[in-house]
Design a protein around this motif. Structure first.
Motif, PDB file in Angstrom:
ATOM      1  N   LEU A 197      22.433 -17.718  22.615  1.00  0.00           N
ATOM      2  CA  LEU A 197      23.075 -17.633  21.312  1.00  0.00           C
ATOM      3  C   LEU A 197      23.720 -16.268  21.111  1.00  0.00           C
ATOM      4  CD1 LEU A 197      23.558 -19.274  18.757  1.00  0.00           C
ATOM      5  CD2 LEU A 197      21.427 -18.362  17.835  1.00  0.00           C
ATOM      6  N   ARG A 198      23.052 -15.215  21.529  1.00  0.00           N
ATOM      7  CA  ARG A 198      23.637 -13.878  21.415  1.00  0.00           C
ATOM      8  C   ARG A 198      24.931 -13.764  22.215  1.00  0.00           C
ATOM      9  NH1 ARG A 198      18.153 -10.260  22.097  1.00  0.00           N
ATOM     10  NH2 ARG A 198      17.720  -9.936  19.877  1.00  0.00           N
ATOM     11  N   GLY A 199      24.883 -14.265  23.433  1.00  0.00           N
ATOM     12  CA  GLY A 199      26.083 -14.194  24.263  1.00  0.00           C
ATOM     13  C   GLY A 199      27.230 -14.988  23.690  1.00  0.00           C
ATOM     14  N   ALA A 200      26.962 -16.198  23.185  1.00  0.00           N
ATOM     15  CA  ALA A 200      28.032 -17.037  22.635  1.00  0.00           C
ATOM     16  C   ALA A 200      28.606 -16.435  21.364  1.00  0.00           C
ATOM     17  CB  ALA A 200      27.505 -18.449  22.373  1.00  0.00           C
ATOM     18  N   LEU A 201      27.740 -15.876  20.486  1.00  0.00           N
ATOM     19  CA  LEU A 201      28.244 -15.242  19.271  1.00  0.00           C
ATOM     20  C   LEU A 201      29.047 -13.986  19.591  1.00  0.00           C
ATOM     21  CD1 LEU A 201      25.184 -15.564  16.854  1.00  0.00           C
ATOM     22  CD2 LEU A 201      27.355 -16.787  16.723  1.00  0.00           C
ATOM     23  N   ALA A 202      28.600 -13.231  20.590  1.00  0.00           N
ATOM     24  CA  ALA A 202      29.342 -12.028  20.956  1.00  0.00           C
ATOM     25  C   ALA A 202      30.713 -12.373  21.516  1.00  0.00           C
ATOM     26  CB  ALA A 202      28.540 -11.221  21.985  1.00  0.00           C
ATOM     27  N   ALA A 249      16.500 -17.349  10.565  1.00  0.00           N
ATOM     28  CA  ALA A 249      15.820 -16.282  11.320  1.00  0.00           C
ATOM     29  C   ALA A 249      16.409 -16.141  12.720  1.00  0.00           C
ATOM     30  CB  ALA A 249      14.318 -16.579  11.385  1.00  0.00           C
ATOM     31  N   GLU A 250      16.734 -17.242  13.351  1.00  0.00           N
ATOM     32  CA  GLU A 250      17.293 -17.189  14.699  1.00  0.00           C
ATOM     33  C   GLU A 250      18.660 -16.505  14.704  1.00  0.00           C
ATOM     34  OE1 GLU A 250      17.241 -19.559  18.742  1.00  0.00           O
ATOM     35  OE2 GLU A 250      15.694 -19.107  17.290  1.00  0.00           O
ATOM     36  N   LEU A 251      19.494 -16.819  13.728  1.00  0.00           N
ATOM     37  CA  LEU A 251      20.802 -16.169  13.652  1.00  0.00           C
ATOM     38  C   LEU A 251      20.660 -14.683  13.380  1.00  0.00           C
ATOM     39  CD1 LEU A 251      22.861 -18.793  11.616  1.00  0.00           C
ATOM     40  CD2 LEU A 251      23.045 -18.278  14.042  1.00  0.00           C
ATOM     41  N   ALA A 252      19.680 -14.302  12.572  1.00  0.00           N
ATOM     42  CA  ALA A 252      19.476 -12.884  12.302  1.00  0.00           C
ATOM     43  C   ALA A 252      19.061 -12.147  13.571  1.00  0.00           C
ATOM     44  CB  ALA A 252      18.415 -12.715  11.211  1.00  0.00           C
ATOM     45  N   GLN A 253      18.166 -12.746  14.372  1.00  0.00           N
ATOM     46  CA  GLN A 253      17.747 -12.098  15.614  1.00  0.00           C
ATOM     47  C   GLN A 253      18.874 -12.068  16.640  1.00  0.00           C
ATOM     48  OE1 GLN A 253      13.644 -12.813  17.054  1.00  0.00           O
ATOM     49  NE2 GLN A 253      13.568 -14.383  15.458  1.00  0.00           N
ATOM     50  N   ALA A 254      19.830 -13.004  16.535  1.00  0.00           N
ATOM     51  CA  ALA A 254      20.980 -13.008  17.444  1.00  0.00           C
ATOM     52  C   ALA A 254      22.107 -12.116  16.941  1.00  0.00           C
ATOM     53  CB  ALA A 254      21.486 -14.436  17.635  1.00  0.00           C
TER      54      ALA A 254
END
Length: 656
Positions: free
Chosen positions: A92-97, A169-174
């Motif tokens: 998720l972090r990679g895709a959002l970045a 919470a998951e979006l915040a951590q990502a």
């Protein structure tokens, strides 16, 4: 001696072995790739988006080493394990970045994001998920209009079944922007689409089940030839420099120069597509038209047609549609048709960007003619037919190989049924009536109703009409907004309401002949109950899109009328605007209207997203909703504006 000691990790961090992370990734690979595909920007295109999704997942463990302490997440309710949730967070972090990229370079992010710096390499093929139906298409359009965090929240809610708080919470951590707002937007999107979960799990959004097609073979050949020519030029340049820098008494030899245009005028170099390739292609346009016609093998005729395009002689009349260049093709063209039509020899060619129609009259005819028109970015509808001949108030078309049936209908008589046409085996239609070429509208407006083969799409019928260019104009219709329904999208103008709407709009097209029009959409963006119980009016925006790209609009106010074809009043015109199109979906218009009692009103109406309309000037009034009616003198200066649900202010088009 140094007294520095490495701080211990917090108590909530535990050892996370690479083997467990890899097992979670492999076990849920398809699920993770679908999440990445949905989150990544649609602007990448389907091919690059598929590759980026696989690359994001495959390199989500980059930088993780055996024995290294990594953050562990507790398992969410209904999830397979915390290992999967941990890998999912990295994906998720990679895709959002990826959604924050500007330009070609990857973004500069902290190392923990593990953004992929390269993609899987696929050369010579294009990858794309299988196409879905109308529901999947509408959902894909809706997802393309929201930010990446909303798409990610939508996927987590429906695919992984996480509760809203867990998604937030998951979006915040990502490191996603505004997780709370993203979750709320995703909830609204879910409520706007029935069976959203089933649609999201369809093959339309599955980057692991893909079709493969070759890339543009013509462009590849051009690039290969260009590379070879560049290499040869470099060798000749180096040789010339070596000769020039040698001793003065050395002889010099001039480099040979190739004759210009030798390839583009050779009939043997014409590109010919296979007769059944259109049914297995992801690109349904002129590039898959096979060479048809009784004279497709007449090399003398083809040579004259190519010569007229490359270097027209004095007896060749050359005409180019608006925005179309008349320069010769830069590479061998594609043969679409060569045959006889109405006593003339006709050759139809395509160079990837333009259509060229070469006409050679019979013994009693005049001079030769070459007509050019743009055809770049054509599709299943705008490449469905080409005008072969015109004359005597009629036109004869060559239909695309994917057209199963053809019929004619009168757009000024929406209740009359369509009349079937007997199309020849090579796709040529009989001579059919065309709209009157003068300034008037006439008593009828002929149009062609085509239906695509079931081999590419089921029950797809659409309307086209002749406006003087090589390709007929595609007509579409956008219905009024429904109560609580999502934003409407343009659809084919073959339904009863669409035909009634076009009966009142088609005469507006008479001033658009020979202007390079590609498609026209008739959008009924608002309906309004008139004051004094005078009936219900419709506000319409007719958008004209050209092959050049810019579009013009006509905004009309249509009160109830006895005549079915009464066009209403044009209240605004705009040229080169995005309004009423894909990138201008919100609008407000105003008009002056006289009630049957003789009293004058200022009326205003907005599209679906408008929540309030207000007036300024000699009359100040505010109305909640999408319409407003306020008494005002005939000459009183009044201007209206609307406020959308997103807080944007729209100035009304039209006269107050």
């Amino acid at each position: 001696m140094s007294t520095y000691s490495r701080p211990r990790p917090p108590a909530d961090r535990s050892r996370h072995h690479v083997e467990r992370a890899e097992a979670a990734l492999i076990g849920h690979y398809a699920r993770l790739v679908r999440l990445a595909y949905l989150t990544l920007p649609p602007a990448l295109g389907r091919h690059r988006r598929v590759l980026a999704a696989h690359g994001t997942v495959q390199r989500s463990l980059r930088g993780v080493r055996r024995g290294r302490r990594e953050p562990a997440l507790p398992a969410q309710r209904g999830e397979p394990s915390s290992d999967y949730a941990w890998v999912r967070l990295r994906v998720l972090r990679g895709a959002l970045a990826e959604g924050t990229r500007t330009g070609w370079w990857p973004p500069r992010l902290p190392a923990r994001h593990a953004l992929p710096l390269r993609l899987p390499a696929v050369l010579g093929l294009r990858l794309f998920p299988r196409a879905g139906g109308a529901g999947e298409l509408a959902l894909d359009q809706a997802l393309s209009e929201v930010r990446p965090e909303v798409r990610a929240a939508f996927a987590l809610l429906l695919l992984d079944g996480l509760p809203s708080e867990a998604v937030r919470a998951e979006l915040a951590q990502a490191d996603g922007r505004d997780p709370g707002g993203a979750v709320r937007a995703a909830e609204r999107l879910r409520s706007a689409h029935e069976d959203a979960g089933a649609l999201l799990r369809s093959e339309e959004f599955d980057p692991c089940t893909v079709h493969t097609r070759p890339t543009d073979l013509i462009r590849r050949r051009r690039r290969a030839r260009f590379a070879a020519m560049t290499g040869a030029l470099a060798v000749l340049t180096c040789t010339a420099l070596a000769v020039t820098s040698g001793p003065p008494d050395q002889g010099r030899t001039a480099a040979p120069v190739a004759g210009p245009g030798s390839a583009v005028v050779d009939p043997a170099r014409l590109v010919r597509a296979g007769h059944g390739g259109w049914a297995d292609s992801a690109r349904v346009d002129f590039t898959v038209w096979p060479a048809r016609g009784s004279r497709a093998g007449d090399r003398a005729l083809l040579g004259r047609a190519l010569g007229a395009w490359a270097s027209p002689a004095g007896d060749v009349t050359v005409s180019a549609a608006s925005g179309t260049t008349a320069v010769p093709p830069s590479a061998p063209a594609r043969l679409l048709y060569a045959g006889e039509a109405d006593g003339d020899a006709v050759v139809l060619l395509h160079d990837g960007q333009r259509l060229a129609r070469y006409t050679e009259p019979g013994p009693d005819g005049g001079g030769r003619a070459l007509d050019l028109a743009r055809a770049d970015d054509a599709d299943v509808t705008s490449a469905a037919a080409v005008a072969l001949t015109r004359g005597g108030g009629s036109v004869r078309y060559l239909t695309a190989p994917w057209i199963a049936t053809a019929a004619t209908r009168d757009l000024l008589d929406p209740d009359a049924p369509a009349r079937a046409l007997e199309v020849a085996a090579d796709g040529v239609t009989p001579a059919v009536p065309r709209p009157m070429a003068g300034g008037g509208c006439g008593e009828s407006w002929p149009a062609l109703q085509l239906r695509s083969s079931r081999r590419i799409v089921e029950r797809h019928s659409f309307l086209v009409t002749d406006l003087g260019d090589l390709s007929p104009v595609h007509l579409t219709y956008t219905p009024p907004p429904g109560r609580g329904a999502p934003a409407r999208q343009p659809r084919e103008a073959t339904s009863g309401p669409a035909l009634v709407s076009w009966a009142r709009s088609v005469c507006l097209l008479r001033g658009m002949r020979d202007t390079g029009v590609r498609a026209v959409n008739d959008w009924a963006f608002a309906e309004q109950d008139l004051p004094e119980e005078a009936g219900r009016a419709v506000w319409t925006c007719t958008r004209v899109d050209t092959w050049r790209g810019p579009g013009d609009i006509l905004v009309r106010f249509r009160p109830p009328a006895r005549a079915l074809t009464a066009p209403g009043t044009v209240v605004a015109r705009r040229a080169d605007t995005a309004a009423c199109g894909r990138f201008g979906q919100h609008m407000v218009a105003q008009a002056r209207w006289q009630a049957p009692s003789g009293r004058w009103y200022v009326l205003a109406a907005g599209s679906r997203a408008v929540t309030r309309i207000e007036t300024a000037g000699s009359v100040r009034e505010t109305s909640a909703g999408t319409t407003l009616a306020v008494p005002a003198g005939r000459e009183a200066p009044v201007t209206a504006s609307g406020l959308t649900r997103d807080g944007d202010t729209l100035r009304a088009l039209g006269t107050g």
